[in-house]
Design a protein around this motif. Sequence first.
Motif, short mmCIF file in Angstrom:
data_model
loop_
_atom_site.label_atom_id
_atom_site.label_comp_id
_atom_site.label_asym_id
_atom_site.label_seq_id
_atom_site.Cartn_x
_atom_site.Cartn_y
_atom_site.Cartn_z
N TYR A 35 0.84 -1.20 0.00
CA TYR A 35 0.00 0.00 0.00
C TYR A 35 0.87 1.24 0.00
CZ TYR A 35 -3.55 3.36 1.51
OH TYR A 35 -4.38 4.45 1.60
N ASN A 36 0.55 2.17 -0.85
CA ASN A 36 1.26 3.44 -0.91
C ASN A 36 0.29 4.55 -0.55
OD1 ASN A 36 2.69 5.75 -1.60
ND2 ASN A 36 2.40 5.49 -3.78
N PRO A 37 0.27 4.96 0.72
CA PRO A 37 -0.73 5.93 1.17
C PRO A 37 -0.59 7.30 0.51
CG PRO A 37 0.87 5.49 2.91
CD PRO A 37 1.16 4.51 1.81
N LEU A 38 0.59 7.63 -0.01
CA LEU A 38 0.78 8.93 -0.63
C LEU A 38 -0.10 9.10 -1.86
CD1 LEU A 38 4.62 9.57 -0.45
CD2 LEU A 38 2.80 10.64 0.86
N CYS A 39 -0.37 7.97 -2.54
CA CYS A 39 -1.12 8.04 -3.80
C CYS A 39 -2.39 7.22 -3.72
CB CYS A 39 -0.22 7.55 -4.93
SG CYS A 39 -0.95 7.53 -6.56
N GLY A 40 -2.44 6.28 -2.76
CA GLY A 40 -3.60 5.40 -2.66
C GLY A 40 -3.44 4.11 -3.45
N ASP A 41 -2.23 3.84 -3.94
CA ASP A 41 -1.99 2.61 -4.69
C ASP A 41 -2.04 1.41 -3.76
OD1 ASP A 41 -1.30 4.27 -6.90
OD2 ASP A 41 0.70 4.46 -6.04
N GLN A 42 -2.71 0.37 -4.20
CA GLN A 42 -2.87 -0.83 -3.37
C GLN A 42 -2.70 -2.04 -4.26
OE1 GLN A 42 -6.05 -2.76 -3.68
NE2 GLN A 42 -5.08 -4.34 -2.44
N GLY A 63 -4.70 1.30 -8.50
CA GLY A 63 -3.82 2.43 -8.23
C GLY A 63 -3.63 3.22 -9.50
N CYS A 64 -2.66 4.12 -9.45
CA CYS A 64 -2.41 4.97 -10.61
C CYS A 64 -1.73 4.17 -11.71
CB CYS A 64 -1.54 6.16 -10.19
SG CYS A 64 0.12 5.68 -9.72
N ALA A 65 -1.65 4.79 -12.88
CA ALA A 65 -1.09 4.10 -14.04
C ALA A 65 0.35 3.66 -13.81
CB ALA A 65 -1.17 5.03 -15.26
N ILE A 66 1.13 4.49 -13.12
CA ILE A 66 2.54 4.14 -12.91
C ILE A 66 2.66 2.92 -12.00
CG2 ILE A 66 4.71 4.93 -11.86
CD1 ILE A 66 4.13 7.68 -13.00
N SER A 67 1.87 2.89 -10.92
CA SER A 67 1.98 1.76 -10.00
C SER A 67 1.55 0.47 -10.68
CB SER A 67 1.14 2.01 -8.74
OG SER A 67 -0.24 1.93 -9.01
N LYS A 68 0.51 0.55 -11.48
CA LYS A 68 0.00 -0.65 -12.15
C LYS A 68 0.98 -1.11 -13.24
CE LYS A 68 -4.66 -2.08 -13.49
NZ LYS A 68 -6.00 -1.51 -13.76
N ALA A 124 7.49 12.57 -6.73
CA ALA A 124 6.25 12.15 -6.06
C ALA A 124 5.78 10.79 -6.55
CB ALA A 124 5.16 13.20 -6.30
N ARG A 125 6.26 10.39 -7.72
CA ARG A 125 5.79 9.12 -8.29
C ARG A 125 6.75 7.96 -8.04
NH1 ARG A 125 1.47 10.68 -11.21
NH2 ARG A 125 0.60 8.83 -10.25
N VAL A 126 7.88 8.24 -7.41
CA VAL A 126 8.86 7.18 -7.19
C VAL A 126 8.27 6.05 -6.36
CG1 VAL A 126 11.03 6.63 -5.99
CG2 VAL A 126 10.92 8.59 -7.54
N LYS A 127 7.48 6.42 -5.33
CA LYS A 127 6.86 5.39 -4.49
C LYS A 127 5.82 4.58 -5.27
CE LYS A 127 7.52 7.27 0.17
NZ LYS A 127 8.89 6.84 0.21
N CYS A 128 5.18 5.20 -6.23
CA CYS A 128 4.22 4.48 -7.07
C CYS A 128 4.95 3.39 -7.86
CB CYS A 128 3.55 5.43 -8.06
SG CYS A 128 2.66 6.79 -7.28
N ALA A 129 6.11 3.76 -8.42
CA ALA A 129 6.87 2.82 -9.24
C ALA A 129 7.52 1.73 -8.41
CB ALA A 129 7.93 3.57 -10.05
ZN ZN Z 1 0.51 6.02 -7.57
#
Ligand code: ZN
Length: 156
Positions: A35-42, A63-68, A124-129
Amino acid sequence: MADLSELYQQVILDHNKKPRNFRVLETANRRQEGYNPLCGDQLTLYLEMEGEAIKDVAFQGQGCAISKASASMMTAAVKGKSKAEAETMFEEFHRMVKGELDPESEENHLGRLKILSGVREFPARVKCASLSWHTLHAALEGKDESVSTEQPDDGT
Ligand code: ZN
């Protein structure tokens, strides 16, 4: 660099639209939530380990496109690899997205994953990736056959 960022966007859009290994893995013997609470990616990551080898891997989540896209690419990259190889890729990927490893000048095992180096320009997107990679790392480190979120909160 314009070409790289165009490729970066195409790859992310493609993996976001058609994520690879996006399913529940019935044969999994390890399961890990990320889970990435900064973006809501799960995401939920499933691993089928055979000794030290990653025999199969799949994920589900939102989650966002980058996380997926990153999770999709991660599963494709580590499938069939050994635990040690996957841990090396985790370490290299993590350094790459933080801008500490230049995949063009430093020897690495990232292959197509280096397309995601573009994310280092968007802190800001590093955690998503990296979410899916941290989840993989936790799953590989897991001592239990199955990791449950129902376990008492240990602060992680
Ligand atoms: Zn994200």
